[in-house]
Design a protein around this motif. Structure first.
Motif, mmCIF file in Angstrom:
data_model
loop_
_atom_site.group_PDB
_atom_site.id
_atom_site.type_symbol
_atom_site.label_atom_id
_atom_site.label_comp_id
_atom_site.label_asym_id
_atom_site.label_seq_id
_atom_site.Cartn_x
_atom_site.Cartn_y
_atom_site.Cartn_z
ATOM 1 N N ILE A 3 0.837 -1.204 0.000
ATOM 2 C CA ILE A 3 0.000 0.000 0.000
ATOM 3 C C ILE A 3 0.873 1.255 0.000
ATOM 4 C CG2 ILE A 3 -1.554 1.361 1.458
ATOM 5 C CD1 ILE A 3 -2.988 -1.270 2.134
ATOM 6 N N LEU A 4 1.947 1.234 0.786
ATOM 7 C CA LEU A 4 2.873 2.364 0.815
ATOM 8 C C LEU A 4 3.554 2.555 -0.534
ATOM 9 C CD1 LEU A 4 4.509 1.815 4.324
ATOM 10 C CD2 LEU A 4 3.133 3.785 3.650
ATOM 11 N N LEU A 5 4.035 1.470 -1.118
ATOM 12 C CA LEU A 5 4.740 1.554 -2.396
ATOM 13 C C LEU A 5 3.798 1.963 -3.531
ATOM 14 C CD1 LEU A 5 7.060 -1.551 -2.025
ATOM 15 C CD2 LEU A 5 7.795 0.826 -2.189
ATOM 16 N N ALA A 6 2.536 1.624 -3.394
ATOM 17 C CA ALA A 6 1.554 2.007 -4.409
ATOM 18 C C ALA A 6 0.987 3.405 -4.161
ATOM 19 C CB ALA A 6 0.411 0.987 -4.447
ATOM 20 N N ARG A 182 13.651 1.972 5.485
ATOM 21 C CA ARG A 182 12.687 2.943 5.995
ATOM 22 C C ARG A 182 11.258 2.484 5.727
ATOM 23 N NH1 ARG A 182 10.724 8.012 3.868
ATOM 24 N NH2 ARG A 182 11.947 7.675 1.985
ATOM 25 N N LEU A 183 11.067 1.801 4.603
ATOM 26 C CA LEU A 183 9.749 1.280 4.255
ATOM 27 C C LEU A 183 9.250 0.305 5.315
ATOM 28 C CD1 LEU A 183 7.406 0.851 2.206
ATOM 29 C CD2 LEU A 183 8.823 -0.929 1.152
ATOM 30 N N PHE A 184 10.106 -0.608 5.753
ATOM 31 C CA PHE A 184 9.716 -1.586 6.769
ATOM 32 C C PHE A 184 9.365 -0.886 8.082
ATOM 33 C CE2 PHE A 184 10.662 -4.593 10.195
ATOM 34 C CZ PHE A 184 9.911 -5.687 9.807
ATOM 35 N N LYS A 186 8.281 2.128 8.509
ATOM 36 C CA LYS A 186 7.008 2.832 8.347
ATOM 37 C C LYS A 186 5.834 1.853 8.432
ATOM 38 C CE LYS A 186 4.419 6.374 6.714
ATOM 39 N NZ LYS A 186 4.286 7.708 7.323
ATOM 40 N N ALA A 187 5.979 0.694 7.776
ATOM 41 C CA ALA A 187 4.890 -0.287 7.762
ATOM 42 C C ALA A 187 4.666 -0.909 9.134
ATOM 43 C CB ALA A 187 5.192 -1.379 6.734
ATOM 44 N N MET A 188 5.723 -1.052 9.922
ATOM 45 C CA MET A 188 5.636 -1.741 11.209
ATOM 46 C C MET A 188 5.362 -0.803 12.379
ATOM 47 S SD MET A 188 5.930 -4.953 10.628
ATOM 48 C CE MET A 188 6.413 -5.695 12.191
ATOM 49 N N PHE A 189 5.239 0.489 12.114
ATOM 50 C CA PHE A 189 4.987 1.441 13.190
ATOM 51 C C PHE A 189 3.697 1.082 13.925
ATOM 52 C CE2 PHE A 189 3.218 5.365 14.945
ATOM 53 C CZ PHE A 189 4.314 5.867 15.629
ATOM 54 N N LYS A 190 3.747 1.081 15.252
ATOM 55 C CA LYS A 190 2.579 0.706 16.049
ATOM 56 C C LYS A 190 1.698 1.931 16.322
ATOM 57 C CE LYS A 190 4.291 -3.464 18.308
ATOM 58 N NZ LYS A 190 4.458 -4.190 19.583
ATOM 59 N N HIS A 191 0.547 1.940 15.705
ATOM 60 C CA HIS A 191 -0.409 3.030 15.892
ATOM 61 C C HIS A 191 -1.344 2.713 17.063
ATOM 62 C CE1 HIS A 191 0.675 4.938 12.057
ATOM 63 N NE2 HIS A 191 0.753 3.715 11.562
ATOM 64 N N PRO A 192 -1.991 3.713 17.627
ATOM 65 C CA PRO A 192 -2.975 3.464 18.691
ATOM 66 C C PRO A 192 -4.105 2.575 18.170
ATOM 67 C CG PRO A 192 -2.427 5.801 18.547
ATOM 68 C CD PRO A 192 -1.812 5.154 17.350
ATOM 69 N N LEU A 193 -4.651 1.747 19.060
ATOM 70 C CA LEU A 193 -5.740 0.848 18.680
ATOM 71 C C LEU A 193 -7.013 1.635 18.409
ATOM 72 C CD1 LEU A 193 -5.170 -2.056 21.215
ATOM 73 C CD2 LEU A 193 -4.449 -1.941 18.826
ATOM 74 N N TRP A 194 -7.714 1.228 17.353
ATOM 75 C CA TRP A 194 -8.921 1.932 16.949
ATOM 76 C C TRP A 194 -10.013 1.863 18.020
ATOM 77 C CZ3 TRP A 194 -13.918 0.123 15.381
ATOM 78 C CH2 TRP A 194 -14.731 1.127 14.840
ATOM 79 N N LEU A 195 -10.139 0.723 18.699
ATOM 80 C CA LEU A 195 -11.172 0.597 19.731
ATOM 81 C C LEU A 195 -10.900 1.522 20.912
ATOM 82 C CD1 LEU A 195 -11.982 -3.229 19.801
ATOM 83 C CD2 LEU A 195 -13.485 -1.360 19.097
ATOM 84 N N ASP A 196 -9.653 1.917 21.094
ATOM 85 C CA ASP A 196 -9.314 2.839 22.181
ATOM 86 C C ASP A 196 -9.587 4.287 21.796
ATOM 87 O OD1 ASP A 196 -8.476 0.710 23.714
ATOM 88 O OD2 ASP A 196 -6.351 0.966 23.228
#
Length: 207
Positions: A3-6, A182-184, A186-196
C-alpha cells in the motif's frame, strides 16, 4: 508495504485479534486481518461495500491501481504467473510447515528438527534464486519479495542461531536489507488501537 509503495491512502484501524470490533466481523465474518473495505467515497450514505480480506488480494488491488516501482514486473509477460505460483507454494506448503516448526519450538516437541527440515526445500529454493540476482525475481524488488518477507522473517526467528549459521548467506542479506529499510519501519509502526481512540489513521499516501 505494498500500500505504501503504491501510494494508496487508506483509513487504518489497528486492532488486536483478542478484541475484534463488531464492525469488522460484520464486514468480514471470517475474523482475520487484514480487511480492506472499499466504499463509494462520493456517497457518504453508501451501503454497498466491496470487501477484500486476503493479504495477496489487497496487495494486488493496490499495485494494479499504481505500481511506480513495477513490483508486478509488467515488462515480463510471464513474471506475474511465476510470482503467484511461488506465493501459492508458500501459502499451501511452506506456511503450514513453518507453523508446525514454530509450534515444535514453542512447545518443545521432539520432532523440532524434522519440522525444520520440512521447511528447508522452500527456503533453499529462495536462496538459490538470490545467488542469481539481488531480489527474488531479478535485480529489483517485486511483489514476491514483499509477499514472502513476513514468513522468512518468522523462519529466521524460530532457531536464530541455527539460521545465522546456516547456508542462507544470500537470504540473510536479502532479509536484512528489507528489515533495515525505511519502508519496513514505516509499515511496522505501532499506531494506537482503533477501539481505544475511535479515530482512523490516514496511511499509505507516502513513505
Amino acid at each position: 508495504m505494498a500500500i505504501l509503495l503504491a501510494g494508496q491512502a487508506v483509513h487504518l484501524r489497528p486492532i488486536v485479534m483478542k478484541n475484534k470490533p463488531e464492525e469488522m466481523l460484520a464486514l468480514s465474518p471470517k475474523g482475520t486481518v487484514p480487511v480492506l473495505v472499499l466504499a463509494d467515497t462520493l456517497n457518504a450514505e453508501a451501503t454497498q461495500y466491496q470487501v477484500i480480506d486476503e493479504s495477496l488480494d489487497i496487495m494486488l488491488w493496490a499495485l494494479r491501481r499504481n505500481d511506480p516501482n513495477d513490483l508486478l514486473y509488467s515488462s515480463r509477460g510471464d513474471a506475474l504467473d511465476e510470482i503467484l505460483q511461488v506465493i501459492e507454494h508458500n501459502d499451501q506448503q511452506f506456511k503450514p510447515d513453518l507453523e508446525r516448526y514454530k509450534d515444535a519450538k514453542r512447545y518443545h516437541h521432539q520432532d523440532l528438527e524434522a519440522c525444520r527440515l520440512k521447511c528447508e526445500p522452500f527456503v533453499q529454493d529462495l536462496e538459490q534464486r538470490l545467488t542469481k540476482h539481488r531480489f527474488l525475481m531479478g535485480d529489483k524488488a517485486s511483489l514476491l519479495d514483499y509477499a514472502l518477507l513476513p514468513f522468512i522473517r518468522q523462519f529466521s526467528k524460530v532457531n536464530r542461531q541455527l539460521y545465522l549459521n546456516g547456508p542462507y548467506t544470500h537470504l540473510q542479506a536479502w532479509l536484512n536489507l528489507h528489515l533495515q529499510s525505511r519502508l519496513f519501519s514505516k509499515a511496522m509502526f505501532k499506531h494506537p488501537l482503533w477501539l481505544d481512540t475511535q479515530q482512523d489513521i490516514v496511511f499509505g499516501e507516502s513513505y
